[in-house]
Design a protein around this motif. Structure first.
Motif, mmCIF file in Angstrom:
data_model
loop_
_atom_site.group_PDB
_atom_site.id
_atom_site.type_symbol
_atom_site.label_atom_id
_atom_site.label_comp_id
_atom_site.label_asym_id
_atom_site.label_seq_id
_atom_site.Cartn_x
_atom_site.Cartn_y
_atom_site.Cartn_z
ATOM 1 N N ARG A 157 0.825 -1.216 0.000
ATOM 2 C CA ARG A 157 0.000 0.000 0.000
ATOM 3 C C ARG A 157 0.853 1.257 0.000
ATOM 4 O O ARG A 157 0.440 2.298 -0.535
ATOM 5 C CB ARG A 157 -0.928 0.001 1.217
ATOM 6 C CG ARG A 157 -2.075 -0.997 1.133
ATOM 7 C CD ARG A 157 -2.996 -0.876 2.323
ATOM 8 N NE ARG A 157 -3.634 0.431 2.380
ATOM 9 C CZ ARG A 157 -4.457 0.821 3.351
ATOM 10 N NH1 ARG A 157 -4.728 -0.010 4.357
ATOM 11 N NH2 ARG A 157 -5.000 2.014 3.334
ATOM 12 N N THR A 158 2.031 1.181 0.607
ATOM 13 C CA THR A 158 2.901 2.359 0.678
ATOM 14 C C THR A 158 3.816 2.484 -0.534
ATOM 15 O O THR A 158 4.474 3.511 -0.694
ATOM 16 C CB THR A 158 3.753 2.303 1.956
ATOM 17 O OG1 THR A 158 4.494 1.069 1.984
ATOM 18 C CG2 THR A 158 2.870 2.384 3.194
ATOM 19 N N ARG A 159 3.862 1.453 -1.376
ATOM 20 C CA ARG A 159 4.724 1.511 -2.559
ATOM 21 C C ARG A 159 4.062 2.332 -3.655
ATOM 22 O O ARG A 159 2.912 2.113 -4.015
ATOM 23 C CB ARG A 159 5.014 0.106 -3.087
ATOM 24 C CG ARG A 159 5.789 -0.792 -2.141
ATOM 25 C CD ARG A 159 7.212 -0.363 -1.947
ATOM 26 N NE ARG A 159 7.968 -0.345 -3.194
ATOM 27 C CZ ARG A 159 9.264 -0.100 -3.265
ATOM 28 N NH1 ARG A 159 9.947 0.174 -2.155
ATOM 29 N NH2 ARG A 159 9.882 -0.104 -4.425
ATOM 30 N N LYS A 160 4.794 3.300 -4.178
ATOM 31 C CA LYS A 160 4.301 4.118 -5.280
ATOM 32 C C LYS A 160 4.780 3.603 -6.630
ATOM 33 O O LYS A 160 4.186 3.900 -7.664
ATOM 34 C CB LYS A 160 4.752 5.572 -5.091
ATOM 35 C CG LYS A 160 4.294 6.193 -3.780
ATOM 36 C CD LYS A 160 2.772 6.200 -3.664
ATOM 37 C CE LYS A 160 2.331 6.870 -2.358
ATOM 38 N NZ LYS A 160 0.860 6.880 -2.201
ATOM 39 N N SER A 161 5.875 2.830 -6.613
ATOM 40 C CA SER A 161 6.415 2.277 -7.852
ATOM 41 C C SER A 161 7.137 0.978 -7.517
ATOM 42 O O SER A 161 7.281 0.605 -6.345
ATOM 43 C CB SER A 161 7.367 3.272 -8.521
ATOM 44 O OG SER A 161 8.514 3.484 -7.704
#
Length: 203
Positions: A157-161
């Motif tokens: 959920r905290t990963r943007k890429s």
């Protein structure tokens, strides 16, 4: 036209019969007894009091102890056990007898008699201390598995890429989990194990 299949019904005998008398003096009234206990208690129409509860307890009758009845048998042995039963034990036996139907309705999978026999045999034959340790380890394992799922969800959920991650290793892990899921489905593994593997793939 398909051939008619003849199924032979064979009677079986178990050498043990256990009858329990409920040892409880609760002032129950008609309509106030919670289900499923109300199915086993009958009230007198005149006095409003309930009759003594006799419970035919076959919980510990293992499937392996039954044997077929045929013409070669002259006598049948029967051991009759009559004993009082406390309310909490009676509730436990009733809940276990209804567990299979609830299990099938909720998860769409019926628990086989062999699985139930294996669990009962483990309770009878396993050392109590070892059994307690096994239960504790199972609980700890379940807690750790839930925490692992929680950490995986928070991570994605905290990963943007996908920077810093190997896409090849991600797809390889998904492929491995899919193989494990197909394996547990093919071998009729416990439903909870199937759910655990399936949730792992989704995460």
């Amino acid at each position: 036209k398909a051939d008619d299949k003849i199924v032979e019904l064979l009677s079986h005998w178990h050498p043990n019969m256990t009858i329990n008398l409920l040892d409880d003096h609760s002032p129950w009234t008609k309509g106030s007894i919670p289900p499923p206990l109300d199915q086993y208690i009958e009230f007198d129409m005149l006095t409003g009091k309930y009759y003594p509860v006799l419970y035919l307890n076959d919980y510990w009758n293992l499937l392996s102890d039954y044997y077929p009845i045929n013409n070669t048998m002259d006598t049948l042995n029967l051991t009759l056990v009559y004993s009082p039963l406390q309310l909490w034990k009676w509730q436990m036996y009733i809940s276990q007898s209804l567990r299979q139907s609830w299990y099938g309705n909720l998860l769409g999978d019926d628990e086989s008699d062999e699985d139930q026999d294996a669990m009962k045999r483990a309770l009878i034959e396993t050392n109590p201390y070892l059994l307690i340790i096994t239960i504790c380890v199972s609980i700890v394992h379940t807690v750790f598995e839930i925490l692992a799922f929680k950490n995986d969800i928070q991570f994605w959920r905290t990963r943007k890429s996908l920077e810093g991650l190997s896409v090849r290793s991600i797809f390889f892990n998904i492929f491995q989990s899919a193989i494990v899921l197909l394996y547990v489905f093919d071998n009729d593994t416990n439903t909870m194990v199937r759910i655990s593997v399936f949730v792992g793939i989704l995460i």
